[in-house]
Scaffold this active site. Structure first.
Site, PDB file in Angstrom:
ATOM      1  N   THR A  74       0.830  -1.208   0.000  1.00  0.00           N
ATOM      2  CA  THR A  74       0.000   0.000   0.000  1.00  0.00           C
ATOM      3  C   THR A  74       0.859   1.250   0.000  1.00  0.00           C
ATOM      4  O   THR A  74       0.647   2.172  -0.805  1.00  0.00           O
ATOM      5  CB  THR A  74      -0.947  -0.005   1.213  1.00  0.00           C
ATOM      6  OG1 THR A  74      -1.894  -1.068   1.054  1.00  0.00           O
ATOM      7  CG2 THR A  74      -1.681   1.322   1.333  1.00  0.00           C
ATOM      8  N   CYS A 330     -13.459  -6.830   2.568  1.00  0.00           N
ATOM      9  CA  CYS A 330     -14.097  -6.836   3.881  1.00  0.00           C
ATOM     10  C   CYS A 330     -13.641  -5.629   4.677  1.00  0.00           C
ATOM     11  O   CYS A 330     -12.477  -5.247   4.633  1.00  0.00           O
ATOM     12  CB  CYS A 330     -13.742  -8.110   4.652  1.00  0.00           C
ATOM     13  SG  CYS A 330     -14.662  -9.542   4.093  1.00  0.00           S
TER      14      CYS A 330
END
Length: 390
Positions: A74, A330
């Site tokens: 990320t 999720c």
């Protein structure tokens, strides 16, 4: 089912730490020095980092000097996806062209203003529309295009035509990044073969530690004007901060192991994945395999059974001792709609039931058998419910 009998089939989320890597991490934790220090202890820490840099570079077929360590995939994507990433001496406005099925760290993590971003559509198999891409590269004119395309999708495993896209991008003077987090260590590729300018990696998808990743540049002819973390001159000035020596060393060890067994492991996992798919189709003839007509990662199976909700199925599989994931992201324990499936045009009712089986270094034939047994119980309950409702 006892904890020791649990079946872990969620390697695309995180692959368990390899025992050999854990040993390397533990030894590196015991190094006392700061890698920026000139004394013997500092040099030992520096040596561990540079060895890992070479190991990671070999995994993607490039030179060690082009590897910059970050805290994960990320951060790596956030670092390079900025208007300030360009070739040395390059000037002018920059726009971002981003694939519709990219990971959230790309879709939400880039640092471009909304007005400078365009989304590249995909077809029903999740493959990027290269005709659209070429047309928009032509329209860019003097504006520089930075294109970002995931090499392999984390939800459905579909592989993108990155090399073809890179050729188009470079023909029009642009730059191209690929998120190779899911592909590295699972399929063979090299930076020169792909033709990309920069790619990003993460260790914990290949049995390395969590919290360590890398930006890998094609050469030393690139700059990033707006660094994310500023301070000292670590990581060639691209990423400041004292290096996490233990995590870096573990990343290197995991990369070396993955590369050494790449071809053999890909074949082994493909056979297991195909057997899992065969069992799903046997148990539920109406099952739909997402991306079945496209080239996929050898370890990934995304499927839906009409009438079976992902949230319900995940709980049922977990109670049966099998750890899966849904095809959707999720957040706080809630299954959300998948932007990947939406971009592919998957019918919402079917998309809500997509499950992902992702295999890895610890997966065995027995794991696939236990998955099939659990699947029979879960689907059997669904079919009984349908029969009583009829």
């Amino acid at each position: 089912m006892a904890a020791s009998q649990r079946t872990y089939l969620d390697h695309n989320a995180t692959s368990p730490l390899r025992p050999e890597v854990a040993e390397v991490v533990l030894r590196a934790f015991q190094l006392p020095g700061n890698a920026s220090s000139v004394h013997a202890e500092g040099r030992a820490a520096r040596a561990a980092i540079e060895r890992a840099r070479e190991q990671v570079a070999r995994l993607v077929g490039t030179r060690a000097k082009n590897v910059v360590f970050t805290s994960g995939g990320t951060e790596a994507a956030n670092l390079v996806l900025t208007p300030g990433f360009r070739r040395l001496g390059q000037n002018g406005a920059v726009k971002l062209l981003v694939g519709a099925t990219e990971h959230p760290c790309v879709l939400s993590g880039h640092r471009f203003p909304a007005a400078s971003v365009e989304i590249i559509p995909v077809d029903s198999n999740g493959i990027l529309d290269l005709t659209w891409l070429e047309a928009h590269l032509q329209k860019a004119g003097d504006e520089l295009a930075l294109v970002t395309i995931q090499l392999a999708n984390n939800e459905i495993g579909v592989l993108q035509p990155v090399a073809e896209a890179a050729r188009l991008v470079h023909e029009h003077g642009g730059l191209i990044h690929t998120d190779a987090v899911q592909a590295a260590g699972r399929i063979p590729f090299g930076m020169a073969e792909l033709g990309v300018d920069v790619l990003t990696l993460s260790a914990h998808k290949i049995g390395g530690p969590k919290g360590i990743g890398a930006v890998v540049l094609a050469s030393d002819q690139f700059e990033i004007a707006e660094k994310l973390i500023r301070g000292g001159g670590q990581e060639k000035g691209f990423r400041a901060g004292t290096e996490n020596v233990a995590a870096v060393a573990g990343f290197g060890a995991a990369a070396e192991i993955a590369l050494a067994s790449l071809e053999q492991e890909a074949g082994r996992l493909r056979a297991l994945r195909d057997e899992a798919e065969t069992q799903v189709r046997r148990i539920a003839p109406d099952a739909v395999v997402v991306g079945a007509q496209a080239e996929r990662l050898p370890n990934t199976l995304a499927f839906a059974i009409p009438g079976l909700k992902a949230e319900t199925a995940l709980i049922a599989f977990d109670l049966a001792g099998v750890a899966l994931s849904s095809g959707s992201a999720c957040s706080s324990g809630k299954v959300k709609r998948s932007h990947v499936l939406d971009a592919m045009g998957v019918e919402p009712a079917l998309g809500e039931g997509v499950l992902r089986v992702s295999l890895g270094w610890s997966t065995t034939k027995e794991d696939v058998i236990r998955f099939a047994e659990a699947c029979e119980r879960v689907v059997g309950t669904l079919y009984k419910r349908k029969a009583s409702a009829a």
